[in-house]
Design a protein around this motif. Structure first.
Motif, PDB file in Angstrom:
ATOM      1  N   ILE A 453     -88.345  67.598  42.534  1.00  0.00           N
ATOM      2  CA  ILE A 453     -86.738  67.445  42.518  1.00  0.00           C
ATOM      3  C   ILE A 453     -86.124  68.626  41.999  1.00  0.00           C
ATOM      4  N   HIS A 454     -85.061  69.155  42.602  1.00  0.00           N
ATOM      5  CA  HIS A 454     -84.262  70.244  42.269  1.00  0.00           C
ATOM      6  C   HIS A 454     -82.838  69.840  42.287  1.00  0.00           C
ATOM      7  N   PRO A 455     -81.833  70.816  41.870  1.00  0.00           N
ATOM      8  CA  PRO A 455     -80.739  70.247  41.779  1.00  0.00           C
ATOM      9  C   PRO A 455     -79.990  69.870  43.336  1.00  0.00           C
ATOM     10  N   GLY A 456     -80.563  70.483  44.269  1.00  0.00           N
ATOM     11  CA  GLY A 456     -80.017  70.242  45.673  1.00  0.00           C
ATOM     12  C   GLY A 456     -80.219  68.426  45.861  1.00  0.00           C
ATOM     13  N   HIS A 457     -81.242  67.919  45.283  1.00  0.00           N
ATOM     14  CA  HIS A 457     -81.408  66.500  45.537  1.00  0.00           C
ATOM     15  C   HIS A 457     -80.404  65.790  44.856  1.00  0.00           C
ATOM     16  N   HIS A 458     -79.897  66.239  43.664  1.00  0.00           N
ATOM     17  CA  HIS A 458     -79.079  65.261  42.828  1.00  0.00           C
ATOM     18  C   HIS A 458     -77.968  64.621  43.153  1.00  0.00           C
ATOM     19  N   PRO A 459     -77.047  65.283  44.247  1.00  0.00           N
ATOM     20  CA  PRO A 459     -76.054  64.345  44.808  1.00  0.00           C
ATOM     21  C   PRO A 459     -76.600  63.122  45.651  1.00  0.00           C
ATOM     22  N   ARG A 460     -77.521  63.309  46.139  1.00  0.00           N
ATOM     23  CA  ARG A 460     -78.100  62.145  47.077  1.00  0.00           C
ATOM     24  C   ARG A 460     -78.737  61.097  46.095  1.00  0.00           C
ATOM     25  N   LEU A 461     -79.328  61.632  45.218  1.00  0.00           N
ATOM     26  CA  LEU A 461     -79.938  60.714  44.243  1.00  0.00           C
ATOM     27  C   LEU A 461     -78.990  60.022  43.127  1.00  0.00           C
ATOM     28  N   ALA A 462     -78.053  60.585  42.940  1.00  0.00           N
ATOM     29  CA  ALA A 462     -76.921  60.057  42.198  1.00  0.00           C
ATOM     30  C   ALA A 462     -76.021  58.892  43.078  1.00  0.00           C
ATOM     31  N   TYR A 463     -76.030  59.176  44.173  1.00  0.00           N
ATOM     32  CA  TYR A 463     -75.332  58.311  45.009  1.00  0.00           C
ATOM     33  C   TYR A 463     -76.163  57.061  45.332  1.00  0.00           C
ATOM     34  N   LEU A 464     -77.566  57.173  45.538  1.00  0.00           N
ATOM     35  CA  LEU A 464     -78.487  56.276  45.546  1.00  0.00           C
ATOM     36  C   LEU A 464     -78.615  55.401  44.112  1.00  0.00           C
ATOM     37  N   ALA A 513     -74.015  63.663  55.076  1.00  0.00           N
ATOM     38  CA  ALA A 513     -75.514  63.624  55.526  1.00  0.00           C
ATOM     39  C   ALA A 513     -76.157  62.452  54.143  1.00  0.00           C
ATOM     40  N   ASP A 514     -75.857  62.712  53.028  1.00  0.00           N
ATOM     41  CA  ASP A 514     -76.132  62.075  52.004  1.00  0.00           C
ATOM     42  C   ASP A 514     -75.875  60.552  51.960  1.00  0.00           C
ATOM     43  N   ARG A 515     -74.833  60.281  52.180  1.00  0.00           N
ATOM     44  CA  ARG A 515     -74.340  58.872  52.401  1.00  0.00           C
ATOM     45  C   ARG A 515     -75.205  58.403  53.653  1.00  0.00           C
ATOM     46  N   ASP A 516     -75.303  58.923  54.620  1.00  0.00           N
ATOM     47  CA  ASP A 516     -76.126  58.347  55.734  1.00  0.00           C
ATOM     48  C   ASP A 516     -77.543  58.375  55.332  1.00  0.00           C
ATOM     49  N   THR A 517     -78.315  59.162  54.912  1.00  0.00           N
ATOM     50  CA  THR A 517     -79.570  58.899  54.374  1.00  0.00           C
ATOM     51  C   THR A 517     -79.741  57.897  53.562  1.00  0.00           C
ATOM     52  N   VAL A 518     -78.804  57.711  52.518  1.00  0.00           N
ATOM     53  CA  VAL A 518     -78.997  56.645  51.582  1.00  0.00           C
ATOM     54  C   VAL A 518     -78.797  55.119  52.207  1.00  0.00           C
ATOM     55  N   GLY A 519     -77.843  55.182  53.164  1.00  0.00           N
ATOM     56  CA  GLY A 519     -77.645  54.120  53.973  1.00  0.00           C
ATOM     57  C   GLY A 519     -79.105  53.589  54.780  1.00  0.00           C
ATOM     58  N   LEU A 520     -79.585  54.640  55.266  1.00  0.00           N
ATOM     59  CA  LEU A 520     -80.843  54.436  56.169  1.00  0.00           C
ATOM     60  C   LEU A 520     -81.989  53.969  55.118  1.00  0.00           C
ATOM     61  N   LEU A 521     -81.841  54.532  53.899  1.00  0.00           N
ATOM     62  CA  LEU A 521     -83.347  54.044  53.096  1.00  0.00           C
ATOM     63  C   LEU A 521     -82.978  52.621  52.630  1.00  0.00           C
ATOM     64  N   LEU A 522     -81.463  52.217  52.410  1.00  0.00           N
ATOM     65  CA  LEU A 522     -81.456  50.853  51.889  1.00  0.00           C
ATOM     66  C   LEU A 522     -81.602  49.841  52.937  1.00  0.00           C
ATOM     67  N   THR A 523     -81.538  50.299  54.407  1.00  0.00           N
ATOM     68  CA  THR A 523     -81.590  49.148  55.317  1.00  0.00           C
ATOM     69  C   THR A 523     -83.212  49.139  55.839  1.00  0.00           C
ATOM     70  N   GLY A 524     -83.887  50.306  55.316  1.00  0.00           N
ATOM     71  CA  GLY A 524     -85.299  50.446  55.715  1.00  0.00           C
ATOM     72  C   GLY A 524     -85.724  51.196  57.031  1.00  0.00           C
TER      73      GLY A 524
END
Length: 528
Positions: A453-464, A513-524
């Protein structure tokens, strides 16, 4: 002083304060000791208004027991003259009662206690049943009127109806059994006369031990236990179901009584003991009912001699030669007769409540935990393994729910991007497929040592992390715990490692893109 103490004492001799004689008797001894102590000071107080803090302190130090001090202190605080001032302040000082020194039995010892009681009571039950069958045969006319067998049956009939056999007159003590019955029965000893149909005091204690071991009753409950009644509807199997009324002296007015239903559906059932107790006491209860209708107590036994004085005023008075329940002295005698150091009831009941049942009986859950379970050495010893197992489980759980991914400064050569991290070795998956690929959910990257995990992942992980927190308030607790708790815990761990400032700043850099990815993760859908 005596008059003032008498007023305070009398005010407590009412059912809602001291409902039994033993309470007032015990307090009387303590009040007497207090009065004797303050009478020895250089200037004895003439009345309670002259009582000083020094007098109270002297009583606290000289009472000899915390219970004695507290009993007198509570009594004195009821006087209006001792509700304020130095003496009142001293009376208000809290003093802890020492922890009970009574401990539960080791299991092997408790088994021996129960075995001794079972052997003694069952022998008495078989004796009474055997003579009951003989009596039924006599009443059915099975014996020749001139035979010895007939005279034995006649003697049993007299015992069943009156509780005794005809004796020669003696104004001081029991006379001798008439020779006709003495000759037929084989003497005038208890074993060949009244014990044919009645329990002795020792056998009644054995029954009490079994009631204690089966139902967790203490001596006061056994003393007042009423005769259980079989319910009129026994069901299709015909097994009797008994309704047992239980009086719980220390539970307060509205919780003073309760009833329990137990079924006799086999030799090992609790109801079988009730059936046997009713069988063993049926003739004694019949005689008592004839002499004093409405007595209706379960544990009834016959005294060996007439004229035995009552030792405890709180117990039911004797009816003729019949006694009820079990007193503490008889219980102690029983224990010593079977090689114990005293009465088996306190230690035995503690064993039942804290080891066998692990729940309260005639007291509250708080009392059970504080005065029974937590101070019992056997419970403490057995808890070591339970606590250790719980600690191991907690450690294992912590290991599965902490961040295992490695933090790096930036993307590393050879890493493969995933939905929330980079993977350094796709072939080293903890959940590999048949062809060697990774079958784990993308969320499991947080718990995988292969992930970077590097700083480029932080926004997506913080939103998750933020989204999972929102789900927590929207989903049932059990569902959220099962599906999302581990991932949320790992993200909390990551947030702590990178710092709240970095974490909150990362949220400002979040993309669609971060929002969309998190949404797909939550729906499975992304894992699919």
């Amino acid at each position: 002083m005596q008059r003032s103490l008498a007023v305070l004492f009398a005010a407590r001799c009412v059912p809602h304060r001291w409902s039994v004689h033993a309470s007032s008797q015990g307090h009387w001894y303590w009040v007497k000791a207090f009065a004797e102590l303050v009478a020895t000071v250089e200037q004895p107080p003439a009345d309670l208004d002259e009582l000083t803090a020094a007098h109270v302190k002297r009583w606290r130090l000289g009472a000899g027991s915390a219970a004695g001090y507290r009993a007198v202190a509570q009594l004195l605080r009821q006087d209006p003259r001792l509700r304020s001032g130095p003496a009142a302040d001293e009376l208000g000082r809290r003093i802890a009662l020492p922890a009970s020194k009574v401990q539960s039995y080791a299991q092997v010892d408790f088994d021996q206690v129960k075995l001794a009681a079972q052997r003694d009571f069952r022998a008495a039950l078989q004796r009474i049943r055997r003579n009951a069958a003989y009596l039924q045969r006599w009443r059915a006319g099975a014996f020749d009127p001139g035979s010895r067998e007939y005279v034995i049956g006649e003697a049993l009939d007299l015992l069943a109806r009156t509780g005794d056999l005809p004796r020669t007159h003696n104004p001081v003590k029991d006379g001798t059994i008439l020779g006709r019955y003495r000759s037929a029965l084989g003497g005038c000893g208890y074993d060949v006369t009244w014990k044919r149909l009645f329990l002795s005091s020792r056998e009644a204690v054995s029954l009490g031990v079994l009631l204690m071991a089966t139902f967790g009753w203490n001596l006061s409950v056994i003393d007042t236990a009423e005769v259980p009644r079989a319910l009129p509807d026994q069901g299709t199997d015909g097994h009797p179901v008994y309704r047992i009324p239980v009086e719980k002296f220390r539970r307060g007015p509205r919780l003073h009584f309760e009833t329990r239903n137990v079924a006799d559906d086999g030799a090992a059932s609790k109801g079988r003991l009730i059936t046997e107790a009713l069988d063993a006491t049926r003739y004694a209860r019949a005689v008592v009912e004839e002499l004093t209708p409405g007595t209706d107590l379960l544990v009834v036994w016959r005294a060996a001699k007439r004229g035995q004085p009552r030792r405890e005023l709180d117990r039911h008075p004797p009816v003729g030669k019949f006694r009820f329940g079990i007193d503490s002295q008889t219980a102690t005698k029983w224990g010593r007769g079977f090689g114990l150091d005293g009465s088996p009831f306190q230690r035995g009941r503690r064993t039942v409540l804290v080891v066998d049942r692990r729940e309260p009986a005639q007291h509250s859950q708080d009392t059970h935990d504080r005065n029974y379970a937590l101070v019992d050495k056997r419970v403490q010893a057995e808890a070591i393994a339970v606590v250790a197992a719980g600690a191991d489980e907690a450690v294992e759980k912590a290991r599965t729910a902490i961040l295992e991914a490695q933090l790096v400064a930036g993307p590393l050569a050879g890493d493969v991007p995933t939905a929330i991290a980079d993977c350094q070795d796709m072939t080293a998956s903890p959940l590999p497929t048949a062809d060697g690929r990774c079958a784990a959910s993308f969320l499991m990257c947080l718990g995988c040592q292969n992930a970077h995990i590097h700083p480029g992942h932080h926004p997506r992980l913080a939103y998750l992390h933020q989204a999972l927190g929102g789900l927590r308030s929207a989903l049932p607790a059990a569902t959220w715990q099962a599906d999302w708790a581990d991932s949320y815990t790992r993200l909390e761990d990551l947030k702590g490692k990178v710092g709240a400032t970095v974490w909150n700043t990362a949220l400002t850099r979040m993309t669609e893109a971060d929002r969309d990815t998190v949404g797909l993760l939550l729906t499975g859908d992304l894992d699919a």
